[in-house]
Design a protein around this motif. Sequence first.
Motif, short mmCIF file in Angstrom:
data_model
loop_
_atom_site.label_atom_id
_atom_site.label_comp_id
_atom_site.label_asym_id
_atom_site.label_seq_id
_atom_site.Cartn_x
_atom_site.Cartn_y
_atom_site.Cartn_z
N GLU A 184 137.23 166.22 65.18
CA GLU A 184 135.98 166.98 65.01
C GLU A 184 134.82 166.36 65.80
O GLU A 184 133.68 166.74 65.60
CB GLU A 184 135.61 167.05 63.52
CG GLU A 184 136.67 167.69 62.64
CD GLU A 184 136.93 169.14 63.00
OE1 GLU A 184 135.98 169.93 62.97
OE2 GLU A 184 138.09 169.48 63.34
N ASN A 185 135.12 165.42 66.66
CA ASN A 185 134.07 164.73 67.42
C ASN A 185 133.77 165.50 68.71
O ASN A 185 134.62 165.62 69.59
CB ASN A 185 134.51 163.30 67.74
CG ASN A 185 133.40 162.47 68.35
OD1 ASN A 185 132.88 162.79 69.40
ND2 ASN A 185 133.04 161.39 67.68
N VAL A 186 132.58 166.03 68.81
CA VAL A 186 132.18 166.86 69.96
C VAL A 186 132.27 166.09 71.28
O VAL A 186 132.75 166.61 72.29
CB VAL A 186 130.75 167.41 69.78
CG1 VAL A 186 130.28 168.12 71.03
CG2 VAL A 186 130.69 168.37 68.60
N SER A 187 131.81 164.83 71.25
CA SER A 187 131.81 164.03 72.49
C SER A 187 133.22 163.88 73.05
O SER A 187 133.42 163.96 74.27
CB SER A 187 131.20 162.65 72.22
OG SER A 187 129.85 162.76 71.85
N ILE B 196 136.63 155.18 77.51
CA ILE B 196 136.74 156.42 78.28
C ILE B 196 135.82 156.37 79.51
O ILE B 196 136.22 156.68 80.63
CB ILE B 196 136.40 157.64 77.39
CG1 ILE B 196 137.48 157.82 76.31
CG2 ILE B 196 136.26 158.91 78.21
CD1 ILE B 196 137.03 158.67 75.12
N LYS B 197 134.58 155.94 79.28
CA LYS B 197 133.62 155.86 80.39
C LYS B 197 134.02 154.78 81.39
O LYS B 197 133.81 154.94 82.60
CB LYS B 197 132.21 155.56 79.84
CG LYS B 197 131.54 156.76 79.20
CD LYS B 197 130.12 156.41 78.79
CE LYS B 197 129.36 157.64 78.31
NZ LYS B 197 127.98 157.30 77.90
N PHE B 198 134.59 153.68 80.89
CA PHE B 198 135.00 152.58 81.75
C PHE B 198 136.01 153.08 82.80
O PHE B 198 135.84 152.87 84.00
CB PHE B 198 135.62 151.46 80.91
CG PHE B 198 136.17 150.31 81.71
CD1 PHE B 198 135.34 149.26 82.08
CD2 PHE B 198 137.50 150.27 82.09
CE1 PHE B 198 135.83 148.20 82.83
CE2 PHE B 198 138.01 149.22 82.83
CZ PHE B 198 137.17 148.18 83.20
N GLU C 274 143.48 173.53 79.99
CA GLU C 274 143.12 172.48 79.04
C GLU C 274 141.61 172.24 79.05
O GLU C 274 141.00 171.98 78.01
CB GLU C 274 143.87 171.19 79.36
CG GLU C 274 145.35 171.26 79.05
CD GLU C 274 145.62 171.58 77.59
OE1 GLU C 274 145.00 170.94 76.71
OE2 GLU C 274 146.42 172.48 77.30
N ALA C 275 141.02 172.31 80.24
CA ALA C 275 139.56 172.12 80.35
C ALA C 275 138.84 173.22 79.57
O ALA C 275 137.89 172.94 78.82
CB ALA C 275 139.13 172.15 81.81
N GLU C 276 139.29 174.46 79.73
CA GLU C 276 138.68 175.58 79.00
C GLU C 276 138.82 175.38 77.50
O GLU C 276 137.89 175.62 76.73
CB GLU C 276 139.33 176.90 79.44
CG GLU C 276 138.63 178.14 78.91
CD GLU C 276 139.05 178.53 77.49
OE1 GLU C 276 138.18 179.01 76.73
OE2 GLU C 276 140.23 178.34 77.15
N PHE D 103 134.49 165.13 76.82
CA PHE D 103 135.20 164.28 77.79
C PHE D 103 136.57 164.87 78.12
O PHE D 103 137.00 164.86 79.28
CB PHE D 103 135.38 162.87 77.23
CG PHE D 103 134.15 162.00 77.37
CD1 PHE D 103 133.63 161.69 78.61
CD2 PHE D 103 133.51 161.51 76.24
CE1 PHE D 103 132.50 160.89 78.74
CE2 PHE D 103 132.37 160.71 76.36
CZ PHE D 103 131.87 160.41 77.61
N TYR D 104 137.24 165.40 77.10
CA TYR D 104 138.56 166.03 77.30
C TYR D 104 138.44 167.16 78.32
O TYR D 104 139.25 167.28 79.25
CB TYR D 104 139.06 166.56 75.96
CG TYR D 104 140.37 167.31 75.99
CD1 TYR D 104 141.58 166.65 75.86
CD2 TYR D 104 140.39 168.71 76.15
CE1 TYR D 104 142.78 167.35 75.88
CE2 TYR D 104 141.58 169.41 76.18
CZ TYR D 104 142.78 168.73 76.04
OH TYR D 104 143.96 169.42 76.07
N ALA D 105 137.42 168.00 78.15
CA ALA D 105 137.21 169.13 79.05
C ALA D 105 136.87 168.66 80.46
O ALA D 105 137.45 169.14 81.45
CB ALA D 105 136.09 170.02 78.50
N GLN D 106 135.94 167.72 80.57
CA GLN D 106 135.50 167.25 81.89
C GLN D 106 136.62 166.59 82.68
O GLN D 106 136.79 166.83 83.89
CB GLN D 106 134.33 166.28 81.72
CG GLN D 106 133.05 166.93 81.22
CD GLN D 106 132.04 165.95 80.66
OE1 GLN D 106 132.27 164.74 80.68
NE2 GLN D 106 130.93 166.46 80.14
#
Length: 459
Positions: free
Chosen positions: A332-335, A307-309, A352-354, A339-342
Amino acid sequence: MEFSPNNNLPLTKFESMLKTNHVLFFDSEEFENIIHHYLTLGKVSLAKKAIKLGLQQHPDSINLRLFKVEIFVFEDKLKEADILLNELYELEPHNDEIYIQKANIFSKKDNHKKAIHVLKQALELTDDVQDIYSLIGMEYLFLDKFEDAKYYFMKCMEEDTEDYSALYNMIYCFEFLDQQDEAIEYLNSLLNKNPYSEVAWHQLGKQYYALKEYTKALTSFDFAIISDDTFVGAYLEKGKVLEKLKRYEDALESYTLTLELDDATSFALLRIGQCYEKLNQDDLAIQYYKKTIKEDPLLDKGWIAIIKFYNKKQNYKKSLYYVNKAINIDSENVSFWKFYAQLNFRLNFLEEAERGYKKALELGNYELETWLVRGDILLKLGEPQAAIYNFIQASEFYPENAEIEYRLAGLYFSLNETEKGEYHLKNGLCFNTEYAFIIEELFPKVYKKRLIKNLLKSK
């Protein structure tokens, strides 16, 4: 006694008997070996059958009855175990195994002090002190008495310098007590006695690594590898040190060797990918990141690396594609949700960001930034009441925060709730005047009002 390919006749004979229901005779020692074998393999039901048949043939055997106690304890039948132990104590009051099992019962009942007391009695009755030292050390660990635990694990090492289980537990105590220097001193003294102990070198390297003494750590891991050139853990740790020293090509070599020595691990694949990324070899980097998530789809670090790449490459759509795949595996993974929101925000998919920020909050990510960005998105979506509720919740976690107060002020003024607006604006000005620009930036119509200008000028 352990059964070997050349000495497994009693075991074969016993298993044949179970299949045919034809009862055969075994001496008590053979039964003990059979039971021990099954317990070692975790085959409790077969061990119970062996105990039952053994006691039918040897009803007076203390050792077979002690195995029965062990099964009782394993099954949490502590009352039955206690009764049988008391009977055995009457018959053999100096049998150290009776004390060990009694201590085991106390430990199961979380009465670790009594367990230690009983184990210390067992020490006076046995020639095999090493195992009891280890058991006492573990009981002190349960009590969080790390100095006492460390002492008894050291006693284990005095009996056998290759008791690596005791060594690991002792190092755990050193680390918990923040005694890296003492750990290093101890490991060096151990290596003076046994200079080819790969485990001691490995642990020494980890201590130096924790202290950021990377050159010494590297030397220690090299000696671990000299002592055992198949020691995968030492190659992995050496790779980590080489990364810290920015020697990425050497780190790659170390990690790659682990793939030749053993099955690929997701950790090694991930580190190889990260080294290639540092060396700007993007095709190889992404290749190994994909191998990482194939090897272990539940490893969030693998997904985050991909994802970061793509995020760094500003390929937000591809980054988001992998975020969605990751969320499908672990919702259930917060990280992942952050990333989904950002990413949705960068792509201007505000709803979707909200949703992503809301999910992150529901999963316990209460960072101020999460509250602020979600509230600002709700404002853009034309949902002022939802934004107000969001910032009120945020203020419970971050009281007296000017950024929240200015936002609440702007929202209330925009809804013509002047009294509430004034209250929050005054709070914001009281807490920090530097953030007053929030009103002008997020609420330009409110900022133009004479009342707001007057309140802002008053400060």
